[in-house]
Design an enzyme around this catalytic site. Sequence first.
Site, mmCIF file in Angstrom:
data_model
loop_
_atom_site.group_PDB
_atom_site.id
_atom_site.type_symbol
_atom_site.label_atom_id
_atom_site.label_comp_id
_atom_site.label_asym_id
_atom_site.label_seq_id
_atom_site.Cartn_x
_atom_site.Cartn_y
_atom_site.Cartn_z
ATOM 1 N N LYS A 175 -9.680 2.720 -2.386
ATOM 2 C CA LYS A 175 -9.854 2.007 -1.116
ATOM 3 C C LYS A 175 -11.267 2.193 -0.555
ATOM 4 O O LYS A 175 -11.715 3.312 -0.327
ATOM 5 C CB LYS A 175 -8.805 2.523 -0.125
ATOM 6 C CG LYS A 175 -8.725 1.785 1.196
ATOM 7 C CD LYS A 175 -7.524 2.309 1.972
ATOM 8 C CE LYS A 175 -7.350 1.637 3.326
ATOM 9 N NZ LYS A 175 -6.131 2.128 4.016
ATOM 10 N N CYS A 204 -5.682 -2.756 1.932
ATOM 11 C CA CYS A 204 -5.382 -2.716 3.373
ATOM 12 C C CYS A 204 -6.583 -2.995 4.275
ATOM 13 O O CYS A 204 -6.962 -4.137 4.473
ATOM 14 C CB CYS A 204 -4.727 -1.378 3.722
ATOM 15 S SG CYS A 204 -3.867 -1.420 5.337
ATOM 16 N N GLU A 241 0.828 -1.206 0.000
ATOM 17 C CA GLU A 241 0.000 0.000 0.000
ATOM 18 C C GLU A 241 0.864 1.259 0.000
ATOM 19 O O GLU A 241 1.784 1.397 0.792
ATOM 20 C CB GLU A 241 -0.914 -0.002 1.230
ATOM 21 C CG GLU A 241 -1.879 1.182 1.263
ATOM 22 C CD GLU A 241 -2.693 1.242 2.537
ATOM 23 O OE1 GLU A 241 -3.783 1.833 2.514
ATOM 24 O OE2 GLU A 241 -2.232 0.701 3.567
#
Length: 389
Positions: free
Chosen positions: A196, A233, A119
């Site tokens: 994300k 993540c 990430e």
Amino acid sequence: MDNETQSLEAIIENNLSGRDLDEFNRIYYGRKNHLEVKLKDSSLAAAKEADFEVAAYAFPAKKEQTRPPRIVKVGVIQHSIGAPTDRPVNEQKKAIFDKVKKIIDVAGQEGVNIICFQELWNMPFAFCTREKQPWCEFAESAEEGPTTRFLRELAMKYSMVIVSSILERDEKHADILWNTAVVISDSGNVIGKHRKNHIPRVGDFNESNYYMEGNTGHPVFATRYGKIAVNICFGRHHVLNWMMFGQNGAEIVFNPSATIAAEAGSEYMWNIEARNAAITNCYFTAAINRVGYEEFPNEFTSADGKPAHKDLGLFYGSSYFCGPDGVRCPGLSRTKDGLLIAVMDLNMNRQIKDRRCYYMTQRLDMYVNSLSRVLDLEYKPQVVHENDK
């Protein structure tokens, strides 16, 4: 990082042998033999010279009568930053490019088809500081920024699909920032991007100071080598996030992450979540985490009553692959840059779906109805008490 534990694998190998080691591997990893793949001498030499770990493992499927094998080589890269965080932004970025290029070159000579970074790989994980400058200056265009231009050349050179997680500057929409994974084709073109979905608000990881929840849904990118997706993540903590990539046909789901070993960290969950997702959704997963300590110029607090500090703690690496059958390979080091390669037969995904019938038995109709009721303002949980009639 000399005092840090090198890896779980090192602990096991230093204390188990013979039948005990075989049994541990069978029970924990899913097979006695890791099926390690031999690497080129030149790759090992280049890794030694550049001081990074390299390893490769096979995930074969059973031979079928009607389909040929679908073999793909997949790589993940974990690494520390390349320059102190008080250096100019472009100098920090270049230092990371320089170290990562050496790793990509080894992946290229090993014939890796798809590779994914950790990430926000091209910058320090500065979001804990809650400072805007200079960290927002790392943001760039997903399609035309310097990081994408740098990777395009390597993608074309090695006929490699590259998944690059960056801080995106959305110049078409008021310069808003996003945490974005850019998927670059082996032709050098940007296939697309995913932002994300789940933004943490946990102690130092209150990333909503910089970017908010993504607006791209659960895209699956059809590449020359297979269908891939990116669960960025914090999304690994959300089961339905993993599920939707599977519903959209993903064959490999990457989880580029930045997660720490501190008290509030997630190391004890790390070996479980991507593996659970592979099992439940019958696809391959790749968990990638950054490495090292990142110290910042100014102290910051963590809202935990403890003194201010300049670093988050150890980013513990430990990147690994898992197959749809739940079998995983050894992870990379907790403390060292590394390249991990998986030689996987994507036919295994359908074989496991046919064997375990998870998709056939999942009852999405029941969950859709239940979730629609949960969202109702007058929702009452379905709880039965002893004296209820």
